[in-house]
Motif scaffolding. Structure first.
Motif, PDB file in Angstrom:
ATOM      1  N   GLU A  53       0.826  -1.203   0.000  1.00  0.00           N
ATOM      2  CA  GLU A  53       0.000   0.000   0.000  1.00  0.00           C
ATOM      3  C   GLU A  53       0.864   1.259   0.000  1.00  0.00           C
ATOM      4  O   GLU A  53       0.519   2.262  -0.618  1.00  0.00           O
ATOM      5  CB  GLU A  53      -0.957   0.017   1.198  1.00  0.00           C
ATOM      6  N   ARG A  56       1.994   1.830  -3.482  1.00  0.00           N
ATOM      7  CA  ARG A  56       0.853   2.346  -4.253  1.00  0.00           C
ATOM      8  C   ARG A  56       0.641   3.829  -3.981  1.00  0.00           C
ATOM      9  O   ARG A  56       0.365   4.619  -4.888  1.00  0.00           O
ATOM     10  CB  ARG A  56      -0.426   1.582  -3.907  1.00  0.00           C
ATOM     11  N   LEU A  57       0.742   4.217  -2.720  1.00  0.00           N
ATOM     12  CA  LEU A  57       0.590   5.618  -2.347  1.00  0.00           C
ATOM     13  C   LEU A  57       1.645   6.469  -3.035  1.00  0.00           C
ATOM     14  O   LEU A  57       1.336   7.492  -3.642  1.00  0.00           O
ATOM     15  CB  LEU A  57       0.695   5.788  -0.825  1.00  0.00           C
ATOM     16  N   ALA A  59       3.389   5.771  -5.709  1.00  0.00           N
ATOM     17  CA  ALA A  59       3.153   5.779  -7.154  1.00  0.00           C
ATOM     18  C   ALA A  59       1.994   6.696  -7.521  1.00  0.00           C
ATOM     19  O   ALA A  59       2.032   7.373  -8.556  1.00  0.00           O
ATOM     20  CB  ALA A  59       2.878   4.357  -7.649  1.00  0.00           C
ATOM     21  N   SER A  60       0.970   6.765  -6.675  1.00  0.00           N
ATOM     22  CA  SER A  60      -0.176   7.620  -6.988  1.00  0.00           C
ATOM     23  C   SER A  60       0.178   9.104  -6.906  1.00  0.00           C
ATOM     24  O   SER A  60      -0.485   9.937  -7.509  1.00  0.00           O
ATOM     25  CB  SER A  60      -1.351   7.318  -6.049  1.00  0.00           C
ATOM     26  N   LEU A  61       1.232   9.433  -6.171  1.00  0.00           N
ATOM     27  CA  LEU A  61       1.647  10.822  -6.030  1.00  0.00           C
ATOM     28  C   LEU A  61       2.653  11.250  -7.094  1.00  0.00           C
ATOM     29  O   LEU A  61       2.916  12.439  -7.246  1.00  0.00           O
ATOM     30  CB  LEU A  61       2.256  11.050  -4.640  1.00  0.00           C
ATOM     31  N   LYS A  64       2.318  11.554 -13.859  1.00  0.00           N
ATOM     32  CA  LYS A  64       2.185  10.543 -14.912  1.00  0.00           C
ATOM     33  C   LYS A  64       3.283  10.703 -15.953  1.00  0.00           C
ATOM     34  O   LYS A  64       3.782   9.742 -16.492  1.00  0.00           O
ATOM     35  CB  LYS A  64       0.807  10.638 -15.583  1.00  0.00           C
TER      36      LYS A  64
END
Length: 100
Positions: A53, A56-57, A59-61, A64
């Motif tokens: 997790e 994932r956090l 990577a989400s920040l 792109k």
């Protein structure tokens, strides 16, 4: 029975001006206060106990399309390196006054 006709508001005066901004300002101020106290320890705990997790956090920040800025090679060269290139060009007959 429908309390209002289509297109008619149940609150004709509407939301008071600035009320949404005030709520979000207060929320972000509180969030900042909580982050100052718990932010780093929470991230460390998440990384240790929930590594998937956590990744994932992170990577989400990430953007792109990351912005890559690389200084041109000439800006990273020392004066001695630049002088050597100039000297080599002069030895090979390069005319410093020409455009090409």
């Amino acid at each position: 029975m429908i309390p209002w006709k289509p297109g008619q508001s149940g609150n004709p005066a509407g939301r008071p001006k600035g009320s949404r901004n005030k709520l979000s300002e207060e929320f972000f101020r509180d969030l900042c206060d909580a982050w100052q106290v718990f932010g780093k320890p929470a991230l460390m705990t998440m990384a240790w106990m929930y590594p998937v997790e956590f990744v994932r956090l992170v990577a989400s920040l990430m953007p792109k399309e990351p912005e890559v800025t690389i200084a041109p090679v000439i800006e990273r060269m020392s004066d001695a390196q630049l002088e050597a290139i100039i000297a080599q060009g002069l030895q090979n007959g390069l005319d410093p006054a020409s455009d090409g």
